[in-house]
Scaffold this active site. Structure first.
Site, PDB file in Angstrom:
ATOM      1  N   THR A 371     -14.353   2.593  51.694  1.00 36.58           N
ATOM      2  CA  THR A 371     -14.416   3.378  50.449  1.00 36.58           C
ATOM      3  C   THR A 371     -15.341   4.578  50.638  1.00 36.58           C
ATOM      4  O   THR A 371     -16.099   4.650  51.599  1.00 36.58           O
ATOM      5  CB  THR A 371     -14.848   2.491  49.262  1.00 36.58           C
ATOM      6  OG1 THR A 371     -14.023   1.332  49.220  1.00 36.58           O
ATOM      7  CG2 THR A 371     -14.744   3.203  47.933  1.00 36.58           C
ATOM      8  N   GLY A 463     -17.532  -2.041  48.242  1.00 34.82           N
ATOM      9  CA  GLY A 463     -16.841  -3.238  47.768  1.00 34.82           C
ATOM     10  C   GLY A 463     -17.491  -3.815  46.523  1.00 34.82           C
ATOM     11  O   GLY A 463     -17.863  -3.089  45.594  1.00 34.82           O
TER      12      GLY A 463
HETATM   13  N1  GLY Z   1     -11.324  -1.722  47.009  1.00 35.72           N
HETATM   14  C1  GLY Z   1     -12.601  -1.875  46.468  1.00 35.72           C
HETATM   15  C2  GLY Z   1     -12.613  -1.752  44.987  1.00 35.72           C
HETATM   16  O1  GLY Z   1     -11.799  -1.055  44.425  1.00 35.72           O
HETATM   17  O2  GLY Z   1     -13.427  -2.358  44.337  1.00 35.72           O
END
Ligand code: GLY
Length: 561
Positions: A371, A463
């Site tokens: 991310t 995350g």
């Molecule tokens: N993929 C991590 C989130 O959207 O929380």
């Protein structure tokens, strides 16, 4: 919960109006961008100097990150953009989250005996939701920017064609996902060097991605979601066991939503709303903490209270939260005064609550390295706080042949089976079960926070730990810390299950760990530091800007005078 309810929540929890008048005067002599990659920060700064606004710069930063940070975000992924239009003093959230394909169902990742098939929601074409980032680029350009995509996508197209040099961070990310990358021929050809971790300074060239970006510049939404491009993606996804259809792509839509808001002791927070759990989880935590004088407590008591509030709010996340267009999330109840007071009263200053005692419904894995986040303020005072993702590093590790588009593995953010943790150790309920067209619950928490004197644009990847990192950043901002201090402060985390306080190495000293254990907490040192926070702080009186990029990452923050 529908958008009307969200709006109601937003208005209900924003009684402070005098702030906005001060903000509106802020058209300032400075602008700034903080992002996770120096090339992306520079691409955004270049757009500002060419007369673009913060929203144009957001397009350039997003697209450049998609090229040079392929392990974090990209055209094959999704995200949330929190926008503040300065002149209208208007906050809006662009929901560019991926959606489940039409052929998805709640047993998609279960075998015949009802067990979760290991890796099925993480690796390969079946793990990919329908991407939202290309639609977000077009939506930003058509509704908020001043420049055409033919200008704002120039840097990204050029970096795709000419390549960017591999650094140690890139190598680390590749090592983490090497096997999965090796399994897909197209991904291996693009992101590896003869099937192995590329050497330092090896250039990652993405000619097909350049063509895809050019199609978006030329034809907007249709350039990605329709025509030849859509056929190519669907064909290759299906060839490799995925379930996408042409209709999935053609019907993808950006949703404009009211963000969540909460006031903590006079500080106004605006943050991503459902289907991100970030704003709502933060609202619950901050409203609980507002019942206490945590600023005056000793360190162990302060951390104890923060952890107890995290535990309670992540329990709410697991039990109640999902896509508001599909499930009725009882937001008003979750943040009601009476309930918050009961939750606050349940915190015992002498003993940790056992998570197992909370109504029933794994160490979080990864290092919080997937991310990405960027923050922007332009000279007119417009702001963008954006957190974007393809989920795990390099997403699904699947590139749709001929398109250069690396697909997400965001389907793992759904609950494959109630009670079974996902890759971040998060559990959930039917509220976040897979349904066709539904958006998976997220933790991404792009935020803007404002006190009487300062405004911060803040966010981070990481995350399940995103929300607690943003919380700690906000609490530091409340205590008047600088942008540098905020991004570089030590971090700790609790997410209800597993029932442990996780903390970065060296953040807690021995006496503090002992004090927390004496209160009944399980404590666990993380193997590594985590997060990659990007913060811009604006001083409302002087108009001075500070910008900082987390020293844990390789990003950069730049101020434009
Ligand atoms: N993929 C991590 C989130 O959207 O929380």
């Amino acid at each position: 919960m529908n958008n009307k309810t969200l709006l109601f929540v937003f208005l209900t929890f924003f009684p402070v109006s005098s702030f906005s008048q001060i903000s509106a005067e802020l058209a300032t002599s400075q602008a700034a961008i903080a992002s996770a990659h120096p090339l992306a920060t520079q691409a955004g700064i270049d757009i500002l100097t060419q007369g673009g606004n913060a929203f144009d710069a957001a397009i350039a930063v997003t697209a450049t990150l998609a090229v040079v940070e392929p392990y974090s975000s990209g055209l094959g992924g999704g995200g949330f953009y929190l926008l503040h239009q300065s002149e209208a003093d208007r906050y809006v959230m662009l929901d560019a989250r991926e959606k489940a394909p039409i052929r998805a169902h709640k047993e998609l990742y279960l075998d015949k005996t009802g067990q979760v098939v290991s890796g099925a929601s993480i690796n390969g074409a079946l793990s990919a939701g329908i991407p939202g980032i290309p639609a977000a680029l077009v939506h930003l350009a058509e509704n908020y920017g001043k420049l055409p995509l033919s200008k704002t996508l120039v840097a990204a197209i050029s970096f795709s064609q000419q390549g960017f040099p591999v650094d140690e961070y890139y190598q680390r990310m590749v090592r983490f996902r090497l096997t999965a990358l090796q399994e897909n021929k197209a991904a291996s050809e693009i992101f590896l060097q003869q099937g192995a971790v590329p050497e330092l300074d090896y250039r990652i060239v993405q000619k097909d991605l350049a063509k895809t970006l050019q199609l978006i510049a030329d034809s907007g939404f249709a350039g990605f979601y329709q025509n030849e491009q859509a056929w190519m993606m669907v064909k290759d996804v299906r060839k490799h066991g995925g379930i996408w259809t042409i209709k999935d792509l053609a019907t993808y839509k950006i949703k404009e939503r009211s963000p969540d808001g909460v006031v903590y002791k006079g500080m106004k927070l605006t943050a991503a709303s459902l289907p991100s759990s970030g704003g709502l989880v933060l609202s619950v935590i901050l409203r609980i903490l507002a019942e206490f004088d945590i600023e005056k407590m000793d360190e162990a008591q302060r951390i104890h209270h923060i952890v107890e509030a995290m535990r309670l709010a992540y329990h709410d996340r697991a039990e109640y939260m999902g896509d508001p267009d599909f499930v009725d999330v009882p937001v008003d109840y979750l943040i009601s005064d009476s309930r918050i007071k009961l939750l606050a009263a349940s915190i015992n200053p002498h003993t940790a609550t056992a998570s197992a005692l909370l109504k029933s419904i794994a160490q979080p894995s990864g290092n919080g390295i997937d991310t990405t986040h960027f923050s922007i303020i332009d000279k007119q005072g417009n702001k963008v706080s954006a957190t974007l993702s393809i989920n795990y590093p390099f997403g699904s590790c699947f590139v749709a042949e001929g398109t250069g588009v690396l697909l997400n593995d965001e389907m793992d953010d759904f609950v494959s089976k109630p009670g079974v943790p996902n890759v971040y150790g998060l559990v959930g309920s039917h509220a976040n079960a897979i349904k066709p067209g539904k958006r998976m619950l997220s933790s991404m928490t792009p935020s803007i926070v404002e006190t009487q004197n300062r405004i911060a644009v803040i966010g981070t990847p990481g995350g399940s730990r995103i929300i607690t990192m943003v919380l700690l950043g906000i609490l530091d901002f409340y205590e008047n810390k600088s942008a540098d201090e905020i991004v570089n402060a030590g971090r700790f985390h609790h997410q209800y299950l597993p029932d442990k306080i996780f903390y970065e190495p060296t953040v807690f000293d021995e006496p503090l760990v002992k004090a927390l254990q004496k209160l009944g907490h399980n404590t666990k040192t993380m193997d590594n530091v985590y997060g990659n926070m990007q913060v811009i702080v604006l001083d409302k009186k002087s108009g001075q800007i500070e910008a900082a990029s987390d020293s844990r990452g390789i990003g950069s923050a730049k101020i434009l005078h």
